[in-house]
Write a protein that holds these residues in place. Structure first.
Motif, PDB file in Angstrom:
ATOM      1  N   PHE A 182       8.572  -5.407  -6.186  1.00 33.73           N
ATOM      2  CA  PHE A 182       7.619  -4.576  -6.914  1.00 33.73           C
ATOM      3  C   PHE A 182       7.726  -4.673  -8.433  1.00 33.73           C
ATOM      4  O   PHE A 182       6.724  -4.868  -9.115  1.00 33.73           O
ATOM      5  CB  PHE A 182       7.773  -3.099  -6.523  1.00 33.73           C
ATOM      6  N   LEU A 183       8.894  -4.493  -8.994  1.00 35.81           N
ATOM      7  CA  LEU A 183       9.020  -4.295 -10.435  1.00 35.81           C
ATOM      8  C   LEU A 183       9.284  -5.563 -11.237  1.00 35.81           C
ATOM      9  O   LEU A 183       8.923  -5.629 -12.414  1.00 35.81           O
ATOM     10  CB  LEU A 183      10.113  -3.269 -10.729  1.00 35.81           C
ATOM     11  N   TYR A 241       0.829  -1.200   0.000  1.00 38.07           N
ATOM     12  CA  TYR A 241       0.000   0.000   0.000  1.00 38.07           C
ATOM     13  C   TYR A 241       0.871   1.259   0.000  1.00 38.07           C
ATOM     14  O   TYR A 241       0.538   2.245  -0.647  1.00 38.07           O
ATOM     15  CB  TYR A 241      -0.943   0.009   1.209  1.00 38.07           C
ATOM     16  N   PHE A 242       1.979   1.203   0.733  1.00 39.28           N
ATOM     17  CA  PHE A 242       2.919   2.329   0.747  1.00 39.28           C
ATOM     18  C   PHE A 242       3.435   2.589  -0.661  1.00 39.28           C
ATOM     19  O   PHE A 242       3.472   3.729  -1.124  1.00 39.28           O
ATOM     20  CB  PHE A 242       4.065   2.014   1.713  1.00 39.28           C
ATOM     21  N   PHE A 243       3.831   1.523  -1.354  1.00 29.27           N
ATOM     22  CA  PHE A 243       4.278   1.660  -2.741  1.00 29.27           C
ATOM     23  C   PHE A 243       3.153   2.211  -3.599  1.00 29.27           C
ATOM     24  O   PHE A 243       3.377   3.088  -4.443  1.00 29.27           O
ATOM     25  CB  PHE A 243       4.734   0.307  -3.304  1.00 29.27           C
ATOM     26  N   TYR A 266       3.196   5.477  -5.856  1.00 30.18           N
ATOM     27  CA  TYR A 266       2.933   5.359  -7.297  1.00 30.18           C
ATOM     28  C   TYR A 266       1.854   6.352  -7.713  1.00 30.18           C
ATOM     29  O   TYR A 266       2.003   7.053  -8.722  1.00 30.18           O
ATOM     30  CB  TYR A 266       2.494   3.931  -7.629  1.00 30.18           C
ATOM     31  N   ARG A 267       0.783   6.425  -6.965  1.00 30.22           N
ATOM     32  CA  ARG A 267      -0.296   7.367  -7.290  1.00 30.22           C
ATOM     33  C   ARG A 267       0.202   8.809  -7.206  1.00 30.22           C
ATOM     34  O   ARG A 267      -0.192   9.658  -7.996  1.00 30.22           O
ATOM     35  CB  ARG A 267      -1.499   7.161  -6.375  1.00 30.22           C
ATOM     36  N   PHE A 268       1.074   9.085  -6.254  1.00 32.93           N
ATOM     37  CA  PHE A 268       1.654  10.419  -6.135  1.00 32.93           C
ATOM     38  C   PHE A 268       2.497  10.737  -7.376  1.00 32.93           C
ATOM     39  O   PHE A 268       2.428  11.830  -7.927  1.00 32.93           O
ATOM     40  CB  PHE A 268       2.491  10.513  -4.855  1.00 32.93           C
ATOM     41  N   LYS A 290       4.969  -6.982 -11.073  1.00 29.79           N
ATOM     42  CA  LYS A 290       4.069  -7.272  -9.949  1.00 29.79           C
ATOM     43  C   LYS A 290       3.312  -6.027  -9.511  1.00 29.79           C
ATOM     44  O   LYS A 290       2.199  -6.121  -9.011  1.00 29.79           O
ATOM     45  CB  LYS A 290       4.867  -7.833  -8.769  1.00 29.79           C
ATOM     46  N   TRP A 291       3.913  -4.877  -9.710  1.00 24.03           N
ATOM     47  CA  TRP A 291       3.289  -3.635  -9.267  1.00 24.03           C
ATOM     48  C   TRP A 291       1.944  -3.407  -9.943  1.00 24.03           C
ATOM     49  O   TRP A 291       1.047  -2.808  -9.348  1.00 24.03           O
ATOM     50  CB  TRP A 291       4.223  -2.446  -9.511  1.00 24.03           C
ATOM     51  N   LYS A 292       1.774  -3.881 -11.157  1.00 26.79           N
ATOM     52  CA  LYS A 292       0.507  -3.690 -11.867  1.00 26.79           C
ATOM     53  C   LYS A 292      -0.636  -4.401 -11.146  1.00 26.79           C
ATOM     54  O   LYS A 292      -1.748  -3.869 -11.067  1.00 26.79           O
ATOM     55  CB  LYS A 292       0.610  -4.185 -13.305  1.00 26.79           C
ATOM     56  N   LEU A 293      -0.363  -5.583 -10.617  1.00 32.22           N
ATOM     57  CA  LEU A 293      -1.384  -6.305  -9.856  1.00 32.22           C
ATOM     58  C   LEU A 293      -1.739  -5.556  -8.575  1.00 32.22           C
ATOM     59  O   LEU A 293      -2.913  -5.467  -8.199  1.00 32.22           O
ATOM     60  CB  LEU A 293      -0.886  -7.716  -9.516  1.00 32.22           C
ATOM     61  N   TYR A 294      -0.716  -5.028  -7.898  1.00 27.84           N
ATOM     62  CA  TYR A 294      -0.956  -4.287  -6.663  1.00 27.84           C
ATOM     63  C   TYR A 294      -1.808  -3.054  -6.931  1.00 27.84           C
ATOM     64  O   TYR A 294      -2.759  -2.769  -6.197  1.00 27.84           O
ATOM     65  CB  TYR A 294       0.354  -3.858  -6.000  1.00 27.84           C
ATOM     66  N   VAL A 295      -1.484  -2.335  -7.992  1.00 35.02           N
ATOM     67  CA  VAL A 295      -2.217  -1.107  -8.314  1.00 35.02           C
ATOM     68  C   VAL A 295      -3.656  -1.436  -8.693  1.00 35.02           C
ATOM     69  O   VAL A 295      -4.602  -0.784  -8.230  1.00 35.02           O
ATOM     70  CB  VAL A 295      -1.505  -0.315  -9.435  1.00 35.02           C
TER      71      VAL A 295
END
Length: 137
Positions: free
Chosen positions: A82-83, A9-11, A15-17, A87-92
């Motif tokens: 993350f990268l 969630y922190f990542f 990312y949204r920022f 994997k980051w795409k799934l988290y987002v």
């Protein structure tokens, strides 16, 4: 598992920022870099408090090699968490489904942690400046 979800969630918030910045290129890399910098700052704070409490460094003869090694380990960990394999795409995608209320509360928690990390680092430097280190070296 809860710590892992908090880390994701922190990542996500970083990312949204980064996505809201004028340049949206490589937002996932900017988010990872933000997390890495905050982790290094937190590590610096912990090492500083150790030095203040015990009046000596954690590693005798502390040099840049230790710092570089820590940064490389943190960077590799974040890259694979993350990268690697996107994997980051799934988290987002998963975290985008949250309600606005959950997003707001999560944002408060994340930005409060960021503020506390910065404030803690500044306070640690203040405490270190108050010690006469020549008595201990």
């Amino acid at each position: 598992m809860m710590l892992k979800n908090g880390y994701r969630y922190f990542f996500y918030k970083m990312y949204r920022f980064a996505e809201n910045a004028p340049s949206r290129w490589w937002s996932e890399w900017k988010a990872m870099l933000s997390v890495i910098v905050l982790e290094i700052m937190l590590l610096m704070t912990l090492e500083g408090y150790f030095s203040i409490i015990f009046k000596h460094d954690i590693v005798p003869g502390y040099d840049n090699l230790v710092t570089i090694t820590q940064a490389v380990v943190i960077t590799l960990f974040n890259y694979f968490f993350f990268l690697h394999k996107d994997k980051w795409k799934l988290y987002v995608k998963e975290l985008d489904k949250q309600s606005r209320r959950q997003q707001f509360i999560g944002g408060l928690v994340v930005w409060s942690l960021v503020f506390l990390i910065f404030a803690n680092l500044i306070f640690m430097f203040y405490l270190m400046s108050r010690i006469d280190w020549s008595l201990y070296r």
